[in-house]
Enzyme design. Sequence first.
Site, mmCIF file in Angstrom:
data_model
loop_
_atom_site.group_PDB
_atom_site.id
_atom_site.type_symbol
_atom_site.label_atom_id
_atom_site.label_comp_id
_atom_site.label_asym_id
_atom_site.label_seq_id
_atom_site.Cartn_x
_atom_site.Cartn_y
_atom_site.Cartn_z
ATOM 1 N N ARG A 68 0.789 -1.269 -0.039
ATOM 2 C CA ARG A 68 -0.116 0.006 0.095
ATOM 3 C C ARG A 68 0.658 1.515 -0.201
ATOM 4 O O ARG A 68 1.563 1.628 0.638
ATOM 5 C CB ARG A 68 -1.217 -0.026 1.084
ATOM 6 N N HIS A 108 -3.478 11.255 1.008
ATOM 7 C CA HIS A 108 -2.608 10.631 2.242
ATOM 8 C C HIS A 108 -1.569 11.765 3.015
ATOM 9 O O HIS A 108 -0.692 12.277 2.987
ATOM 10 C CB HIS A 108 -1.803 9.307 2.508
ATOM 11 N N GLU A 146 -7.353 8.215 6.880
ATOM 12 C CA GLU A 146 -7.966 9.108 7.609
ATOM 13 C C GLU A 146 -8.320 10.057 7.629
ATOM 14 O O GLU A 146 -7.781 10.486 8.187
ATOM 15 C CB GLU A 146 -6.664 8.537 8.576
ATOM 16 N N ASN A 177 -7.611 1.462 9.893
ATOM 17 C CA ASN A 177 -5.939 1.694 10.292
ATOM 18 C C ASN A 177 -6.528 1.657 11.896
ATOM 19 O O ASN A 177 -7.381 2.336 11.681
ATOM 20 C CB ASN A 177 -5.696 2.628 9.722
ATOM 21 N N TYR A 188 -4.291 1.030 15.993
ATOM 22 C CA TYR A 188 -2.985 1.100 16.499
ATOM 23 C C TYR A 188 -2.690 0.649 17.998
ATOM 24 O O TYR A 188 -2.105 0.375 18.318
ATOM 25 C CB TYR A 188 -2.313 2.354 16.933
ATOM 26 N N GLU A 205 -3.465 -0.052 7.945
ATOM 27 C CA GLU A 205 -2.621 0.483 8.609
ATOM 28 C C GLU A 205 -2.211 -0.153 10.156
ATOM 29 O O GLU A 205 -3.626 -0.430 10.710
ATOM 30 C CB GLU A 205 -2.361 1.624 8.782
HETATM 31 C C1 PNW Z 1 -1.666 7.990 10.726
HETATM 32 N N1 PNW Z 1 -3.036 9.728 16.308
HETATM 33 O O1 PNW Z 1 -1.152 8.507 11.300
HETATM 34 C C2 PNW Z 1 -0.879 7.668 9.344
HETATM 35 O O2 PNW Z 1 -2.415 7.415 8.011
HETATM 36 C C3 PNW Z 1 0.098 7.288 9.661
HETATM 37 O O3 PNW Z 1 0.408 8.848 8.267
HETATM 38 C C4 PNW Z 1 0.941 8.085 10.371
HETATM 39 O O4 PNW Z 1 2.984 7.625 9.907
HETATM 40 C C5 PNW Z 1 0.744 6.604 10.930
HETATM 41 O O5 PNW Z 1 0.205 6.396 11.468
HETATM 42 C C6 PNW Z 1 1.805 6.807 12.369
HETATM 43 O O6 PNW Z 1 1.265 7.798 13.459
HETATM 44 C C7 PNW Z 1 -1.841 9.012 12.931
HETATM 45 O O7 PNW Z 1 -2.493 10.928 16.821
HETATM 46 C C8 PNW Z 1 -1.769 10.250 13.315
HETATM 47 O O8 PNW Z 1 -4.068 9.509 17.442
HETATM 48 C C9 PNW Z 1 -2.037 10.375 14.911
HETATM 49 C C10 PNW Z 1 -3.245 9.589 15.323
HETATM 50 C C11 PNW Z 1 -3.834 8.438 14.349
HETATM 51 C C12 PNW Z 1 -2.373 8.141 13.358
#
Ligand code: PNW
Length: 476
Positions: free
Chosen positions: A74, A120, A166, A306, A308, A377
């Site tokens: 991707r 993006h 996002e 996405n 995390y 992601e």
């Molecule tokens: C994502 N938050 O961003 C993005 O899609 C990527 O480009 C980035 O590098 C990756 O996650 C890691 O950060 C985020 O503050 C950035 O919750 C910030 C947040 C969530 C996603």
Amino acid sequence: MSLPSDFLWGFATASFQIEGATKQDGRGPSIWDTFCAVPGKIAHGANGDIACDSYNRTAEDIELLKKLGSKCYRFSLSWSRIIPLGGRNDPINQKGLDHYVKFVDDLLEAGITPFITLYHWDLPDELDKRYGGLLNRTEFPLDFENYARVVFKAIPKCKNWITFNEPWCSSILAYSTGFFAPGHTSDRKKSPIGDSSREPWIAGHNLLVAHGRAVKVYREEFKPNDKGQIGITLNGDYTYPWDPEDPADVEACNRKIEFAISWFADPIYFGKYPDSMLKQLGDRLPTFTDEERGLVQGSNDFYGMNHYTADYVKHKTGTAPEDDFLGNLETMSYNKAGDCIGPETQSFWLRPNPEGFRALINWLSKRYGYPPIYVTENGTSIKGENDLPKDDILKDGFRTKYFHDYAHALADAVSKDGCNVKGYMAWSLMDNFEWAEGYETRFGCCHVDYENGQVRTPKESAKKMKPLFDSLIAKS
Ligand code: PNW
């Protein structure tokens, strides 16, 4: 085996974070080039001028993907490489477009399935200056539609398209907190312009309509021949109540996900904003015209996810302040009983919690009718990683464990819970420009040596990815 034999796995990146070559071959500036030039916005005054130099190293990146066994990749396109000024009456830069045509040809030649993100976050700067970029309800969706058409036409061989990455970040971080380009916020210490009470909701609405326009073009003009699929990628954390005995905290958990994800997913799947948002935001949330609703509702062939981290959520009482975007609640790392959501990382917002991944896949599947999901992601930074010598960075046991645990949580969501997850892309193929954090925070499975010619070296996590997915995917 827990995952079907046709399950795809691979790595993800984004144009501004890896390409560099910001002035090469006719590329126009994006809002991130402009934002990076504002003192104090990016850690150590970093910018994307060189980044990982991927624009000039496509062959090397494809070799790397092959070596790691990646089945898919991707990546995103830089709109201002293709249409330097961005608009539908502005000239196309053939060199920029040809670059991506060749990249897709080369990926396919290497047996790697491309997933292209159209946007993006790197909006052509001219569109921000010309009419306020994402805030313009008519111009922005039409210019995005045109850009999408140019790309669909040039790259029929790509079968997997993501309109926006996002939109929550493009709305909240760019127009409420001012943390991301173009940096609008009500906080006059941070920005001379911005209205955090209204602009993020307008930007979000226009992103949805722009997504709908691009999907309509793809479905009507390209899909019948090209037979690809198109969707949007949304980000969101899983949530647990701070006090599981308190119904208000339990309710706030759901509301937090609605404010992050259902803000976009409800209009796409149901044609309306969530009630919780309407209740809190009132007329600050734009109303869909019939035409807009027609464009947005039903516009996902798949759900791009996405993900995390997870949070504990504590409800707040009283009226939410006008700049609130969470849903009148607080997020915390510890619950009432003193349990911790997960270990610290380099990113203040990220603590690993693999159970939350399985739970969120289930939450989404139930709410949206078990749509096909691609995890576009998932990954982690590591606290202090950048301060270590290179040899130690390569031994990223923390990240390796993260991927192991999250992949197993995903496999459980598929094999035990019946969720329809079709692919997984780790963030990220390599260390890269981590937005406001510059190059301080590393998310890569491969180390990038910024001091020595951007050399890529696989970390342990990169090397373990293929054995990890081989152990989960059924042999055909
Ligand atoms: C994502 N938050 O961003 C993005 O899609 C990527 O480009 C980035 O590098 C990756 O996650 C890691 O950060 C985020 O503050 C950035 O919750 C910030 C947040 C969530 C996603």
